[in-house]
Scaffold this motif. Sequence first.
Motif, PDB file in Angstrom:
ATOM      1  N   ARG A  55      -0.490 -18.202   3.193  1.00 44.07           N
ATOM      2  CA  ARG A  55       0.013 -17.150   4.068  1.00 44.07           C
ATOM      3  C   ARG A  55      -0.254 -15.806   3.411  1.00 44.07           C
ATOM      4  O   ARG A  55      -0.498 -15.731   2.221  1.00 44.07           O
ATOM      5  N   SER A  56      -0.167 -14.719   4.216  1.00 45.07           N
ATOM      6  CA  SER A  56      -0.553 -13.444   3.617  1.00 45.07           C
ATOM      7  C   SER A  56       0.144 -12.211   4.164  1.00 45.07           C
ATOM      8  O   SER A  56      -0.198 -11.115   3.781  1.00 45.07           O
ATOM      9  N   HIS A  57       1.116 -12.307   5.001  1.00 48.09           N
ATOM     10  CA  HIS A  57       1.656 -11.093   5.613  1.00 48.09           C
ATOM     11  C   HIS A  57       2.790 -10.438   4.841  1.00 48.09           C
ATOM     12  O   HIS A  57       3.329  -9.423   5.271  1.00 48.09           O
ATOM     13  N   ARG A  58       3.158 -10.951   3.678  1.00 50.27           N
ATOM     14  CA  ARG A  58       4.275 -10.405   2.912  1.00 50.27           C
ATOM     15  C   ARG A  58       3.886 -10.232   1.451  1.00 50.27           C
ATOM     16  O   ARG A  58       3.244 -11.103   0.867  1.00 50.27           O
ATOM     17  N   VAL A  59       4.289  -9.118   0.856  1.00 57.54           N
ATOM     18  CA  VAL A  59       4.023  -8.889  -0.566  1.00 57.54           C
ATOM     19  C   VAL A  59       4.739  -9.972  -1.371  1.00 57.54           C
ATOM     20  O   VAL A  59       5.929 -10.219  -1.149  1.00 57.54           O
ATOM     21  N   PRO A  60       4.040 -10.644  -2.290  1.00 53.13           N
ATOM     22  CA  PRO A  60       4.694 -11.673  -3.104  1.00 53.13           C
ATOM     23  C   PRO A  60       5.887 -11.100  -3.873  1.00 53.13           C
ATOM     24  O   PRO A  60       5.846  -9.966  -4.365  1.00 53.13           O
ATOM     25  N   GLN A  61       6.932 -11.881  -3.980  1.00 57.99           N
ATOM     26  CA  GLN A  61       8.152 -11.448  -4.663  1.00 57.99           C
ATOM     27  C   GLN A  61       7.919 -11.138  -6.138  1.00 57.99           C
ATOM     28  O   GLN A  61       8.645 -10.363  -6.738  1.00 57.99           O
ATOM     29  N   ASN A  62       6.866 -11.733  -6.737  1.00 59.10           N
ATOM     30  CA  ASN A  62       6.588 -11.500  -8.150  1.00 59.10           C
ATOM     31  C   ASN A  62       5.794 -10.214  -8.397  1.00 59.10           C
ATOM     32  O   ASN A  62       5.497  -9.881  -9.532  1.00 59.10           O
ATOM     33  N   GLY A  63       5.429  -9.492  -7.322  1.00 57.74           N
ATOM     34  CA  GLY A  63       4.706  -8.230  -7.461  1.00 57.74           C
ATOM     35  C   GLY A  63       3.227  -8.383  -7.754  1.00 57.74           C
ATOM     36  O   GLY A  63       2.516  -7.393  -7.880  1.00 57.74           O
ATOM     37  N   GLY A  64       2.759  -9.604  -7.851  1.00 58.49           N
ATOM     38  CA  GLY A  64       1.346  -9.852  -8.122  1.00 58.49           C
ATOM     39  C   GLY A  64       0.553  -9.987  -6.843  1.00 58.49           C
ATOM     40  O   GLY A  64       1.060  -9.768  -5.743  1.00 58.49           O
ATOM     41  N   GLY A  65      -0.701 -10.343  -6.979  1.00 58.26           N
ATOM     42  CA  GLY A  65      -1.556 -10.511  -5.820  1.00 58.26           C
ATOM     43  C   GLY A  65      -1.355 -11.839  -5.108  1.00 58.26           C
ATOM     44  O   GLY A  65      -1.760 -12.011  -3.967  1.00 58.26           O
ATOM     45  N   PHE A  66      -0.718 -12.799  -5.819  1.00 54.51           N
ATOM     46  CA  PHE A  66      -0.430 -14.085  -5.186  1.00 54.51           C
ATOM     47  C   PHE A  66       0.810 -14.686  -5.815  1.00 54.51           C
ATOM     48  O   PHE A  66       1.232 -14.304  -6.902  1.00 54.51           O
ATOM     49  N   GLU A  67       1.368 -15.647  -5.102  1.00 49.27           N
ATOM     50  CA  GLU A  67       2.560 -16.351  -5.576  1.00 49.27           C
ATOM     51  C   GLU A  67       2.514 -17.776  -5.042  1.00 49.27           C
ATOM     52  O   GLU A  67       2.161 -18.001  -3.890  1.00 49.27           O
ATOM     53  N   GLY A  85       1.762   2.646   0.015  1.00 53.25           N
ATOM     54  CA  GLY A  85       1.897   3.810  -0.836  1.00 53.25           C
ATOM     55  C   GLY A  85       3.238   3.924  -1.529  1.00 53.25           C
ATOM     56  O   GLY A  85       3.497   4.906  -2.226  1.00 53.25           O
ATOM     57  N   VAL A  86       4.091   2.926  -1.359  1.00 53.07           N
ATOM     58  CA  VAL A  86       5.422   2.999  -1.948  1.00 53.07           C
ATOM     59  C   VAL A  86       5.722   1.849  -2.909  1.00 53.07           C
ATOM     60  O   VAL A  86       6.557   1.996  -3.792  1.00 53.07           O
ATOM     61  N   LEU A  87       5.076   0.713  -2.740  1.00 55.82           N
ATOM     62  CA  LEU A  87       5.317  -0.427  -3.634  1.00 55.82           C
ATOM     63  C   LEU A  87       4.371  -0.372  -4.831  1.00 55.82           C
ATOM     64  O   LEU A  87       3.315   0.258  -4.772  1.00 55.82           O
ATOM     65  N   GLN A  88       4.741  -1.024  -5.893  1.00 55.28           N
ATOM     66  CA  GLN A  88       3.926  -1.044  -7.102  1.00 55.28           C
ATOM     67  C   GLN A  88       3.264  -2.404  -7.314  1.00 55.28           C
ATOM     68  O   GLN A  88       2.938  -2.783  -8.422  1.00 55.28           O
ATOM     69  N   ASN A  89       3.052  -3.129  -6.213  1.00 55.08           N
ATOM     70  CA  ASN A  89       2.454  -4.465  -6.318  1.00 55.08           C
ATOM     71  C   ASN A  89       0.974  -4.384  -6.640  1.00 55.08           C
ATOM     72  O   ASN A  89       0.316  -3.373  -6.405  1.00 55.08           O
ATOM     73  N   ARG A  90       0.456  -5.483  -7.190  1.00 50.75           N
ATOM     74  CA  ARG A  90      -0.988  -5.640  -7.419  1.00 50.75           C
ATOM     75  C   ARG A  90      -1.557  -6.498  -6.299  1.00 50.75           C
ATOM     76  O   ARG A  90      -0.945  -7.466  -5.881  1.00 50.75           O
ATOM     77  N   GLY A  91      -2.719  -6.143  -5.819  1.00 51.25           N
ATOM     78  CA  GLY A  91      -3.387  -6.957  -4.817  1.00 51.25           C
ATOM     79  C   GLY A  91      -4.167  -8.084  -5.467  1.00 51.25           C
ATOM     80  O   GLY A  91      -4.480  -8.030  -6.657  1.00 51.25           O
ATOM     81  N   ALA A  92      -4.492  -9.098  -4.697  1.00 50.43           N
ATOM     82  CA  ALA A  92      -5.270 -10.232  -5.208  1.00 50.43           C
ATOM     83  C   ALA A  92      -6.715  -9.847  -5.388  1.00 50.43           C
ATOM     84  O   ALA A  92      -7.240  -8.990  -4.756  1.00 50.43           O
TER      85      ALA A  92
END
Length: 92
Positions: A55-67, A85-92
């Motif tokens: 699945r892909s419509h939600r930022v992973p809870q771990n802040g990484g590109g995948f979970e 522009g507001v979250l500090q997550n990394r994309g896959a």
Amino acid sequence: KAWTEQEEILFDALWADSHHGLGSKRSERGRVAVMFGEDVTERFLDDANLSLCLRSHRVPQNGGGFELIHNGRLMTLFSASKYGGVLQNRGA
């Protein structure tokens, strides 16, 4: 107008989120959305003879590109870094 059964299934398939418990429950993200637990993932995959749900419509809870959760059978893959522009997550 009430939704048809097919419309409800499509909505849930697109917008449902996972949770770390069992069963289904209402989502915190909306009054009609649902959340599903590990048992729901297992049953769906076993019934469909699949090993993984991606699945892909939600930022992973771990802040990484995948979970990977639900005994390694549910993967969230998210490609957008610093989503919105507001979250500090990394994309896959």
